[in-house]
Design a protein around this motif. Structure first.
Motif, PDB file in Angstrom:
ATOM      1  N   TYR A  72       0.903  -1.339  -0.071  1.00  0.00           N
ATOM      2  CA  TYR A  72       0.024  -0.082   0.021  1.00  0.00           C
ATOM      3  C   TYR A  72       0.914   1.232  -0.028  1.00  0.00           C
ATOM      4  CZ  TYR A  72      -3.195  -3.725   1.046  1.00  0.00           C
ATOM      5  OH  TYR A  72      -3.964  -4.876   0.935  1.00  0.00           O
ATOM      6  N   THR A  73       0.775   2.134   0.894  1.00  0.00           N
ATOM      7  CA  THR A  73       1.446   3.320   1.032  1.00  0.00           C
ATOM      8  C   THR A  73       3.061   2.883   1.213  1.00  0.00           C
ATOM      9  OG1 THR A  73      -0.286   4.653   1.761  1.00  0.00           O
ATOM     10  CG2 THR A  73       1.998   5.456   2.242  1.00  0.00           C
ATOM     11  N   MET A  74       3.881   3.464   0.569  1.00  0.00           N
ATOM     12  CA  MET A  74       5.467   3.465   0.660  1.00  0.00           C
ATOM     13  C   MET A  74       5.866   4.901   0.960  1.00  0.00           C
ATOM     14  SD  MET A  74       6.647   0.541  -2.148  1.00  0.00           S
ATOM     15  CE  MET A  74       8.175   0.196  -1.037  1.00  0.00           C
ATOM     16  N   GLY A  75       6.904   4.914   1.496  1.00  0.00           N
ATOM     17  CA  GLY A  75       7.804   6.300   1.917  1.00  0.00           C
ATOM     18  C   GLY A  75       9.104   6.527   2.524  1.00  0.00           C
ATOM     19  N   TRP A  76       9.324   7.549   2.678  1.00  0.00           N
ATOM     20  CA  TRP A  76      10.556   7.532   3.467  1.00  0.00           C
ATOM     21  C   TRP A  76      10.359   8.581   4.780  1.00  0.00           C
ATOM     22  CZ3 TRP A  76      15.103   5.340   1.506  1.00  0.00           C
ATOM     23  CH2 TRP A  76      14.742   4.661   0.261  1.00  0.00           C
ATOM     24  N   TYR A  77      11.182   8.257   5.688  1.00  0.00           N
ATOM     25  CA  TYR A  77      11.156   9.275   6.858  1.00  0.00           C
ATOM     26  C   TYR A  77      13.027   9.389   7.085  1.00  0.00           C
ATOM     27  CZ  TYR A  77       6.690   8.662   9.023  1.00  0.00           C
ATOM     28  OH  TYR A  77       5.381   8.392   9.186  1.00  0.00           O
ATOM     29  N   GLY A 100      19.736  13.976  17.245  1.00  0.00           N
ATOM     30  CA  GLY A 100      19.068  14.961  18.553  1.00  0.00           C
ATOM     31  C   GLY A 100      17.674  15.186  17.925  1.00  0.00           C
ATOM     32  N   LYS A 101      17.161  14.627  16.668  1.00  0.00           N
ATOM     33  CA  LYS A 101      16.013  15.203  16.284  1.00  0.00           C
ATOM     34  C   LYS A 101      14.941  14.095  16.379  1.00  0.00           C
ATOM     35  CE  LYS A 101      17.679  19.370  13.853  1.00  0.00           C
ATOM     36  NZ  LYS A 101      17.180  20.052  12.658  1.00  0.00           N
ATOM     37  N   PRO A 102      13.560  14.213  16.231  1.00  0.00           N
ATOM     38  CA  PRO A 102      12.624  13.169  16.156  1.00  0.00           C
ATOM     39  C   PRO A 102      12.732  12.657  14.602  1.00  0.00           C
ATOM     40  CG  PRO A 102      11.357  15.117  16.493  1.00  0.00           C
ATOM     41  CD  PRO A 102      13.087  15.382  16.592  1.00  0.00           C
ATOM     42  N   ARG A 103      12.202  11.398  14.484  1.00  0.00           N
ATOM     43  CA  ARG A 103      12.219  11.045  13.022  1.00  0.00           C
ATOM     44  C   ARG A 103      10.983  11.763  12.501  1.00  0.00           C
ATOM     45  NH1 ARG A 103      12.280   4.431  11.513  1.00  0.00           N
ATOM     46  NH2 ARG A 103      14.223   4.848  12.959  1.00  0.00           N
ATOM     47  N   GLU A 104      11.175  12.142  11.094  1.00  0.00           N
ATOM     48  CA  GLU A 104      10.177  12.929  10.567  1.00  0.00           C
ATOM     49  C   GLU A 104       9.830  12.187   9.141  1.00  0.00           C
ATOM     50  OE1 GLU A 104      11.349  16.947   9.741  1.00  0.00           O
ATOM     51  OE2 GLU A 104      13.119  16.468   8.650  1.00  0.00           O
ATOM     52  N   LEU A 105       8.622  12.388   8.683  1.00  0.00           N
ATOM     53  CA  LEU A 105       8.163  11.871   7.431  1.00  0.00           C
ATOM     54  C   LEU A 105       8.668  12.901   6.377  1.00  0.00           C
ATOM     55  CD1 LEU A 105       6.511  10.164   5.520  1.00  0.00           C
ATOM     56  CD2 LEU A 105       4.690  11.757   5.912  1.00  0.00           C
ATOM     57  N   VAL A 106       9.460  12.247   5.374  1.00  0.00           N
ATOM     58  CA  VAL A 106       9.910  13.242   4.104  1.00  0.00           C
ATOM     59  C   VAL A 106       8.931  13.371   3.123  1.00  0.00           C
ATOM     60  CG1 VAL A 106      11.729  13.658   2.687  1.00  0.00           C
ATOM     61  CG2 VAL A 106      12.358  12.647   4.813  1.00  0.00           C
ATOM     62  N   TYR A 112       4.502  15.392   0.900  1.00  0.00           N
ATOM     63  CA  TYR A 112       5.894  15.926   1.086  1.00  0.00           C
ATOM     64  C   TYR A 112       6.176  16.726   2.313  1.00  0.00           C
ATOM     65  CZ  TYR A 112       7.028  14.441  -3.827  1.00  0.00           C
ATOM     66  OH  TYR A 112       7.323  13.633  -4.788  1.00  0.00           O
ATOM     67  N   LEU A 113       7.238  16.598   2.940  1.00  0.00           N
ATOM     68  CA  LEU A 113       7.563  17.549   4.052  1.00  0.00           C
ATOM     69  C   LEU A 113       7.709  18.920   3.237  1.00  0.00           C
ATOM     70  CD1 LEU A 113       8.523  17.877   7.103  1.00  0.00           C
ATOM     71  CD2 LEU A 113      11.065  17.247   6.078  1.00  0.00           C
ATOM     72  N   ASP A 114       7.071  19.782   3.946  1.00  0.00           N
ATOM     73  CA  ASP A 114       7.234  21.288   2.969  1.00  0.00           C
ATOM     74  C   ASP A 114       8.569  21.647   2.951  1.00  0.00           C
ATOM     75  OD1 ASP A 114       4.495  22.991   5.419  1.00  0.00           O
ATOM     76  OD2 ASP A 114       4.508  21.814   3.550  1.00  0.00           O
ATOM     77  N   SER A 115       9.717  21.359   3.684  1.00  0.00           N
ATOM     78  CA  SER A 115      10.973  21.679   3.464  1.00  0.00           C
ATOM     79  C   SER A 115      11.645  21.174   2.424  1.00  0.00           C
ATOM     80  CB  SER A 115      12.138  21.640   4.739  1.00  0.00           C
ATOM     81  OG  SER A 115      12.017  20.110   5.077  1.00  0.00           O
ATOM     82  N   VAL A 116      11.192  20.127   1.767  1.00  0.00           N
ATOM     83  CA  VAL A 116      11.811  19.505   0.548  1.00  0.00           C
ATOM     84  C   VAL A 116      10.907  19.667  -0.694  1.00  0.00           C
ATOM     85  CG1 VAL A 116      12.500  17.499   2.111  1.00  0.00           C
ATOM     86  CG2 VAL A 116      10.518  17.067   0.995  1.00  0.00           C
ATOM     87  N   LYS A 117       9.472  20.183  -0.585  1.00  0.00           N
ATOM     88  CA  LYS A 117       8.925  20.547  -1.794  1.00  0.00           C
ATOM     89  C   LYS A 117       9.551  21.322  -2.793  1.00  0.00           C
ATOM     90  CE  LYS A 117       4.378  20.234   0.664  1.00  0.00           C
ATOM     91  NZ  LYS A 117       3.071  21.069   1.138  1.00  0.00           N
ATOM     92  N   VAL A 166      19.896  10.018   8.572  1.00  0.00           N
ATOM     93  CA  VAL A 166      19.606   8.772   8.201  1.00  0.00           C
ATOM     94  C   VAL A 166      18.282   8.647   7.552  1.00  0.00           C
ATOM     95  CG1 VAL A 166      19.809   6.480   8.937  1.00  0.00           C
ATOM     96  CG2 VAL A 166      21.245   7.844  10.031  1.00  0.00           C
ATOM     97  N   TYR A 167      18.149   8.069   6.296  1.00  0.00           N
ATOM     98  CA  TYR A 167      16.915   8.083   5.654  1.00  0.00           C
ATOM     99  C   TYR A 167      16.392   6.711   5.727  1.00  0.00           C
ATOM    100  CZ  TYR A 167      17.343  12.923   3.814  1.00  0.00           C
ATOM    101  OH  TYR A 167      17.403  14.307   3.868  1.00  0.00           O
ATOM    102  N   TYR A 168      14.983   6.300   6.316  1.00  0.00           N
ATOM    103  CA  TYR A 168      14.603   5.080   6.390  1.00  0.00           C
ATOM    104  C   TYR A 168      13.353   4.860   5.194  1.00  0.00           C
ATOM    105  CZ  TYR A 168      17.028   5.068  10.856  1.00  0.00           C
ATOM    106  OH  TYR A 168      18.042   5.137  12.011  1.00  0.00           O
ATOM    107  N   CYS A 169      13.197   3.687   4.636  1.00  0.00           N
ATOM    108  CA  CYS A 169      12.324   3.601   3.861  1.00  0.00           C
ATOM    109  C   CYS A 169      11.045   2.841   4.602  1.00  0.00           C
ATOM    110  CB  CYS A 169      12.788   2.454   2.749  1.00  0.00           C
ATOM    111  SG  CYS A 169      11.490   1.829   1.863  1.00  0.00           S
ATOM    112  N   TYR A 170       9.866   2.972   4.527  1.00  0.00           N
ATOM    113  CA  TYR A 170       8.994   2.092   5.082  1.00  0.00           C
ATOM    114  C   TYR A 170       7.809   1.628   3.912  1.00  0.00           C
ATOM    115  CZ  TYR A 170       4.858   5.302   5.313  1.00  0.00           C
ATOM    116  OH  TYR A 170       3.907   6.135   5.007  1.00  0.00           O
TER     117      TYR A 170
END
Length: 119
Positions: free
Chosen positions: A32-37, A42-48, A59-64, A92-96
Motif C-alpha cells: 500500500y503506501t510506501m515512503g521515506w522518513y 538529536g531530532k525526532p524521526r520525520e516523514l519526508v 511531502y515535508l514542506d522543506s523538501v517540496k 539517516v533516511y529510512y524506507c517504510y
C-alpha cells in the motif's frame, strides 16, 4: 519475513543530488503506501515523503520542489530523487512500506541509509 533494502545514500556537496531506492523482498500480496522518513542526530524521526498505490504523494514542506518520490509497483520499489541538497537534509533516511503478506498486514522498515550533505 519481509525485508526492505535501501541503496543510494552517501556524501554529497550542497546543491548536489542523490537518488535513494528501496526494494521489498519476500512473497508479498500487496504494498500500500510506501515512503521515506529521516532522522537527524538529536531530532525526532520525520516523514519526508510518501506515495500511495495510485500515485498520490505527500511531502515535508522543506523538501517540496527539491525531492520527488516515485514507485515501480512491478518491482516493489520506491525511489526518492533528492535535488539541490542542503546541509539540513543530512540524516539517516529510512524506507517504510505498508505491506500485506499471506499472513498479515503490517508496517515494515528498512535498515536506514546515511545521507550527508557537506562541503
Amino acid at each position: 519475513q519481509v525485508q526492505l533494502v535501501e541503496t543510494g545514500g552517501g556524501l554529497v556537496q550542497p546543491g548536489g543530488s542523490l537518488r535513494l531506492s528501496c526494494t521489498a523482498s519476500a512473497p508479498i500480496f500487496s504494498i500500500y503506501t510506501m515512503g521515506w522518513y529521516r532522522q537527524a542526530p538529536g531530532k525526532p524521526r520525520e516523514l519526508v515523503a510518501d506515495i500511495t498505490t495510485s500515485g498520490n504523494t505527500n511531502y515535508l514542506d522543506s523538501v517540496k520542489g527539491r525531492f520527488t518520490i516515485s514507485r515501480d509497483n512491478a518491482k516493489d520499489t520506491v525511489y526518492l530523487q533528492m535535488n539541490n541538497l542542503k546541509p539540513e537534509d543530512t540524516a539517516v533516511y529510512y524506507c517504510y512500506g505498508d505491506i500485506r503478506t499471506q499472513w498479515s498486514r503490517d508496517d515494515y522498515w528498512g535498515q536506514g541509509t546515511q545521507v550527508t550533505v557537506s562541503s
